[in-house]
Scaffold this active site. Structure first.
Site, PDB file in Angstrom:
ATOM      1  N   GLU A 115       0.857  -1.197   0.000  1.00  0.00           N
ATOM      2  CA  GLU A 115       0.000   0.000   0.000  1.00  0.00           C
ATOM      3  C   GLU A 115       0.885   1.236   0.000  1.00  0.00           C
ATOM      4  OE1 GLU A 115      -3.131  -0.221   2.968  1.00  0.00           O
ATOM      5  OE2 GLU A 115      -3.435  -2.334   2.511  1.00  0.00           O
ATOM      6  N   HIS A 238      -8.839   9.208   3.273  1.00  0.00           N
ATOM      7  CA  HIS A 238      -8.444   8.131   2.363  1.00  0.00           C
ATOM      8  C   HIS A 238      -8.658   8.628   0.938  1.00  0.00           C
ATOM      9  CE1 HIS A 238      -7.987   4.316   0.418  1.00  0.00           C
ATOM     10  NE2 HIS A 238      -7.684   3.739   1.574  1.00  0.00           N
ATOM     11  N   ARG A 289      -0.614   8.599   1.957  1.00  0.00           N
ATOM     12  CA  ARG A 289      -1.987   9.058   1.741  1.00  0.00           C
ATOM     13  C   ARG A 289      -2.186  10.565   1.770  1.00  0.00           C
ATOM     14  NH1 ARG A 289      -5.285   4.643   5.110  1.00  0.00           N
ATOM     15  NH2 ARG A 289      -4.603   3.036   3.686  1.00  0.00           N
ATOM     16  N   HIS A 350     -11.098   9.231   7.099  1.00  0.00           N
ATOM     17  CA  HIS A 350     -10.842   7.790   7.261  1.00  0.00           C
ATOM     18  C   HIS A 350     -10.280   7.405   8.625  1.00  0.00           C
ATOM     19  CE1 HIS A 350      -9.882   3.761   5.898  1.00  0.00           C
ATOM     20  NE2 HIS A 350      -8.602   3.927   6.167  1.00  0.00           N
ATOM     21  N   ARG A 385      -0.641   8.500   9.363  1.00  0.00           N
ATOM     22  CA  ARG A 385      -0.460   7.057   9.570  1.00  0.00           C
ATOM     23  C   ARG A 385      -0.058   6.359   8.272  1.00  0.00           C
ATOM     24  NH1 ARG A 385      -4.322   2.449   9.086  1.00  0.00           N
ATOM     25  NH2 ARG A 385      -5.547   3.972   7.967  1.00  0.00           N
TER      26      ARG A 385
HETATM   27  P1  FAD Z   1     -12.929  -0.139  16.299  1.00  0.00           P
HETATM   28  O1  FAD Z   1     -12.652  -1.358  15.530  1.00  0.00           O
HETATM   29  O2  FAD Z   1     -13.521   0.987  15.574  1.00  0.00           O
HETATM   30  O3  FAD Z   1     -13.891  -0.539  17.497  1.00  0.00           O
HETATM   31  C1  FAD Z   1     -14.463   0.458  18.312  1.00  0.00           C
HETATM   32  C2  FAD Z   1     -15.501  -0.200  19.207  1.00  0.00           C
HETATM   33  O4  FAD Z   1     -15.889   0.713  20.210  1.00  0.00           O
HETATM   34  C3  FAD Z   1     -16.768  -0.613  18.487  1.00  0.00           C
HETATM   35  O5  FAD Z   1     -17.192  -1.835  19.029  1.00  0.00           O
HETATM   36  C4  FAD Z   1     -17.748   0.496  18.871  1.00  0.00           C
HETATM   37  O6  FAD Z   1     -19.096   0.124  18.840  1.00  0.00           O
HETATM   38  C5  FAD Z   1     -17.302   0.730  20.306  1.00  0.00           C
HETATM   39  N1  FAD Z   1     -17.699   2.010  20.882  1.00  0.00           N
HETATM   40  C6  FAD Z   1     -17.435   3.261  20.440  1.00  0.00           C
HETATM   41  N2  FAD Z   1     -17.945   4.160  21.282  1.00  0.00           N
HETATM   42  C7  FAD Z   1     -18.557   3.481  22.288  1.00  0.00           C
HETATM   43  C8  FAD Z   1     -19.277   3.857  23.449  1.00  0.00           C
HETATM   44  N3  FAD Z   1     -19.501   5.131  23.766  1.00  0.00           N
HETATM   45  N4  FAD Z   1     -19.747   2.878  24.242  1.00  0.00           N
HETATM   46  C9  FAD Z   1     -19.584   1.579  23.941  1.00  0.00           C
HETATM   47  N5  FAD Z   1     -18.923   1.165  22.849  1.00  0.00           N
HETATM   48  C10 FAD Z   1     -18.403   2.102  22.038  1.00  0.00           C
HETATM   49  N6  FAD Z   1      -6.474  -0.338   9.232  1.00  0.00           N
HETATM   50  C11 FAD Z   1      -5.509  -1.215   8.888  1.00  0.00           C
HETATM   51  O7  FAD Z   1      -4.529  -1.374   9.613  1.00  0.00           O
HETATM   52  N7  FAD Z   1      -5.627  -1.934   7.743  1.00  0.00           N
HETATM   53  C12 FAD Z   1      -6.686  -1.809   6.898  1.00  0.00           C
HETATM   54  O8  FAD Z   1      -6.765  -2.488   5.893  1.00  0.00           O
HETATM   55  C13 FAD Z   1      -7.704  -0.879   7.238  1.00  0.00           C
HETATM   56  N8  FAD Z   1      -8.767  -0.699   6.430  1.00  0.00           N
HETATM   57  C14 FAD Z   1      -9.780   0.115   6.838  1.00  0.00           C
HETATM   58  C15 FAD Z   1     -10.925   0.219   6.056  1.00  0.00           C
HETATM   59  C16 FAD Z   1     -12.005   0.971   6.489  1.00  0.00           C
HETATM   60  C17 FAD Z   1     -13.238   1.081   5.630  1.00  0.00           C
HETATM   61  C18 FAD Z   1     -11.921   1.647   7.732  1.00  0.00           C
HETATM   62  C19 FAD Z   1     -13.076   2.453   8.218  1.00  0.00           C
HETATM   63  C20 FAD Z   1     -10.778   1.570   8.504  1.00  0.00           C
HETATM   64  C21 FAD Z   1      -9.694   0.813   8.065  1.00  0.00           C
HETATM   65  N9  FAD Z   1      -8.538   0.698   8.825  1.00  0.00           N
HETATM   66  C22 FAD Z   1      -7.560  -0.172   8.451  1.00  0.00           C
HETATM   67  C23 FAD Z   1      -8.437   1.327  10.137  1.00  0.00           C
HETATM   68  C24 FAD Z   1      -8.720   0.260  11.205  1.00  0.00           C
HETATM   69  O9  FAD Z   1      -9.784  -0.540  10.775  1.00  0.00           O
HETATM   70  C25 FAD Z   1      -9.067   0.880  12.529  1.00  0.00           C
HETATM   71  O10 FAD Z   1      -8.166   1.879  12.859  1.00  0.00           O
HETATM   72  C26 FAD Z   1      -9.020  -0.173  13.625  1.00  0.00           C
HETATM   73  O11 FAD Z   1      -9.802  -1.273  13.263  1.00  0.00           O
HETATM   74  C27 FAD Z   1      -9.515   0.423  14.926  1.00  0.00           C
HETATM   75  O12 FAD Z   1      -9.685  -0.617  15.838  1.00  0.00           O
HETATM   76  P2  FAD Z   1     -10.200  -0.274  17.283  1.00  0.00           P
HETATM   77  O13 FAD Z   1     -10.324  -1.569  18.002  1.00  0.00           O
HETATM   78  O14 FAD Z   1      -9.360   0.776  17.868  1.00  0.00           O
HETATM   79  O15 FAD Z   1     -11.644   0.398  17.052  1.00  0.00           O
HETATM   80  C1  SIN Z   2      -7.264   0.313   2.643  1.00  0.00           C
HETATM   81  O1  SIN Z   2      -7.490  -0.873   2.457  1.00  0.00           O
HETATM   82  O2  SIN Z   2      -7.041   1.108   1.725  1.00  0.00           O
HETATM   83  C2  SIN Z   2      -7.259   0.842   4.039  1.00  0.00           C
HETATM   84  C3  SIN Z   2      -5.989   0.514   4.684  1.00  0.00           C
HETATM   85  C4  SIN Z   2      -5.773   1.329   5.919  1.00  0.00           C
HETATM   86  O3  SIN Z   2      -6.531   2.254   6.205  1.00  0.00           O
HETATM   87  O4  SIN Z   2      -4.790   1.063   6.608  1.00  0.00           O
END
Ligand code: FAD
Ligand code: SIN
Length: 536
Positions: A115, A238, A289, A350, A385
């Site tokens: 990427e 993004h 990005r 994003h 990032r």
């Molecule tokens: P999240 O996975 O967002 O989980 C947050 C949790 O907190 C959820 O369960 C939510 O419901 C809960 N929550 C929030 N507020 C509250 C509240 N007040 N009370 C109770 N629960 C709450 N990153 C990569 O490294 N590789 C990728 O390929 C990639 N692709 C992506 C594609 C997309 C479309 C998106 C949106 C993001 C992508 N990212 C990627 C970024 C990555 O997915 C996130 O940064 C990462 O998954 C965040 O994980 P997390 O556990 O911190 O939060």
């Molecule tokens: C993507 O698949 O382009 C998202 C990857 C990322 O946000 O790290």
């Protein structure tokens, strides 16, 4: 309810911590939605890691991954944090495989993607639905883990701290007020260790790749509790969301087309078919990005076109269906065959690079409060990032946070010793008043998109700050006057987080990484430091 570990959020960070912590005490892990409503479940491209030598891309090393991360971060990464997290990449993959994640592999070797900003192939993936694969494996493991209570539809409203109980010394966290969305009641959850794993805040912008749950609740709660927040100006856009004029509103540009396509040779072109990105960076479509998103923004403004295009037509027939089946099928459902037509794309909000300030072990500035995953600002991402570093960070910091908490585990549950007042409900809002919530919600997201987006100016930031001050007042009045529900809670958090983004952006009188302002177009070495803010 009392727990040894209260984890708020069920993405990769929250669940991976919960599964591990349950070996050491009673764990409650809650989410405001359902288990698969998270940014984690939506991740596409994959997870970056340098594998053992026989499995990695020839010539790749942790040093190269570290250098790429530092380069993307534009002078604000904390190098020791970058090093620690990246050196734990291979272990993270082992952890995830242990939880049942099935990464793509052929002939006994993982298939490695690429990427933007990565100098080597090092992204492990499960086709183009890596996040779903990880989330499902973690949820399945968590559901069979003893000592771990998973709660859906439980919305954390606010942290309970000694400070909020009126004690002036030794401010520490004692638990959280949580809205049970099924009963409408607000419950007290007590714990000496509260872990925010609430993800990011993409919904603060009109156009975002993020699911509806990404409303910045964790940052807002930590802020209200007095923890230090940093670098909120660095919102990552993004570059490639599907631009679909046939759909309406935010739907028209929220479906992500993974950067991994560009890693496999997809090229960004304008309406004339020119690869305009090369004018901005020699790495072209695969530059980091911030550079690519700005190049697209510039091209759209220069040409007046509504979008640019991602071209994969040169790939062999069947390639897209095989390697990116989710994207291929989704685009087909939208009426676009990407083997025959270029994909119209635009940038969208994003990822939140800043957040609640923590050390490498998830420790915040407030005793007993930890933050892991996207909600945290560890120093890994700096001003931008590197792609696919966040799933890695979520798992590594969750593991380290647990080790840190175990090292200081106290046998007595101090939070049980405090008299915590029950929640006092306001009146239920009359249905015709609810329009205030929807109007304000829309206004915040629109003004953030118009005034605090990829290219900023002092003037637009000032306007945003003024408008947000008024909106904050309105939302505060509504919040205190009415019985809480998820909509009003999210609105209250969104307006706080939007204000934090603007406050941080106003403070940064330079352009660096994701923060670009045409009034101060260059980076200033004297300003190469975090923007830290705190309520009191
Ligand atoms: P999240 O996975 O967002 O989980 C947050 C949790 O907190 C959820 O369960 C939510 O419901 C809960 N929550 C929030 N507020 C509250 C509240 N007040 N009370 C109770 N629960 C709450 N990153 C990569 O490294 N590789 C990728 O390929 C990639 N692709 C992506 C594609 C997309 C479309 C998106 C949106 C993001 C992508 N990212 C990627 C970024 C990555 O997915 C996130 O940064 C990462 O998954 C965040 O994980 P997390 O556990 O911190 O939060
Ligand atoms: C993507 O698949 O382009 C998202 C990857 C990322 O946000 O790290």
């Amino acid at each position: 309810m009392t727990a040894d570990f209260l984890i708020i959020g069920c993405g990769i960070a929250g669940l991976s911590l919960a599964i591990r912590a349950a070996k050491h005490g009673k764990v409650v892990c809650l989410t405001k939605g359902t288990m698969l409503e998270s940014n984690t479940a939506w991740a596409q491209g994959g997870i970056a890691a340098v594998l053992p030598e026989s499995l990695r891309d020839p010539g790749d090393t942790c040093e190269l991954h570290i250098a790429d991360t530092l380069d993307a971060g534009a002078g604000l990464c904390v190098e020791s944090v970058v090093r620690t997290i990246i050196e734990e990449g291979a272990n993270t993959i082992d952890d995830l495989v242990h939880y049942g994640v099935d990464f793509d592999a052929a002939d006994g070797h993982y298939s490695l993607g690429k990427e933007g900003g990565h100098s080597k192939r090092r992204i492990l993936h499960a086709r183009d639905t890596t996040g779903r694969e990880i989330a499902e494996a973690l949820v399945a493991t968590a559901r069979k883990t003893p000592n771990l209570t998973l709660l859906e539809h439980h919305f954390a409203i606010d942290l309970i701290t000694t400070g909020k109980l009126g004690m002036v010394t030794d401010d520490r966290v004692l638990g959280a007020y949580v809205l049970n969305r099924d009963t409408g009641e607000v419950e007290i959850f007590r714990s000496d260790r509260v872990i925010l794993a609430t993800g990011g805040c993409g919904k603060v912008y009109l156009y975002t790749t993020n699911p509806d749950s990404a409303t910045g609740d964790g940052v807002a709660m930590a802020w209200r509790a007095g923890a230090t927040i940093a670098n909120m100006e660095f919102i990552q856009f993004h570059p490639t969301c599907f631009y679909n004029p046939a759909a309406s509103g935010a739907e028209a540009r929220s479906f992500l087309v993974s950067e991994a396509l560009r890693g496999e040779g997809a090229v960004l072109i304008n309406q004339k078919g020119e690869d305009f990105t090369l004018k901005h960076d020699a790495r072209g479509s695969l530059a980091p990005r911030d550079i690519v998103a700005r190049a697209i923004d510039h091209e759209i403004k220069r040409t007046g076109a509504p979008c640019v295009y991602l071209d994969v037509r040169h790939k062999p027939p069947g390639f897209m269906k095989e390697r990116f089946p989710f994207i291929y099928e989704t685009l087909l459902r939208f009426g676009l065959d990407c083997e025959k037509e270029p994909i119209p794309v635009v940038p969208a909000a994003h990822y939140q690079c800043g957040g609640v300030v923590t050390d490498i072990n998830g420790k915040t500035t407030l005793r007993g409060l930890y933050a892991v995953g996207e909600v945290a600002c560890t120093g890994l991402h700096g001003a931008n990032r590197l792609a696919s570093n966040s799933l890695l960070e979520g798992n590594v910091t969750a593991r380290r946070a647990l080790e840190e908490m175990l090292a200081h585990l106290h046998p007595q549950r101090e939070s049980e010793l405090f008299d915590i007042p029950v929640w006092e409900h306001g009146d239920t809002a009359a249905p015709d008043e609810l329009v205030v919530i929807y109007h304000n919600w829309d206004e915040i997201r629109r003004l953030m998109w118009d005034y605090v987006s990829i290219v900023r100016t002092d003037n637009r930031l000032r306007r945003a700050a003024t408008r947000l001050r008024n909106l904050k007042k309105e939302v505060r009045e509504f919040y205190w006057g009415h019985r809480v529900n998820a909509d009003i809670l999210e609105l209250r958090n969104l307006v706080s987080v939007a204000s934090m983004i603007v406050d941080c952006a106003v403070k940064r009188k330079e352009s660096r990484g994701l923060h670009y302002t045409s009034d101060h177009p260059n980076a200033k070495p004297s300003l190469a430091q975090d923007t830290r803010i705190r309520k009191f």
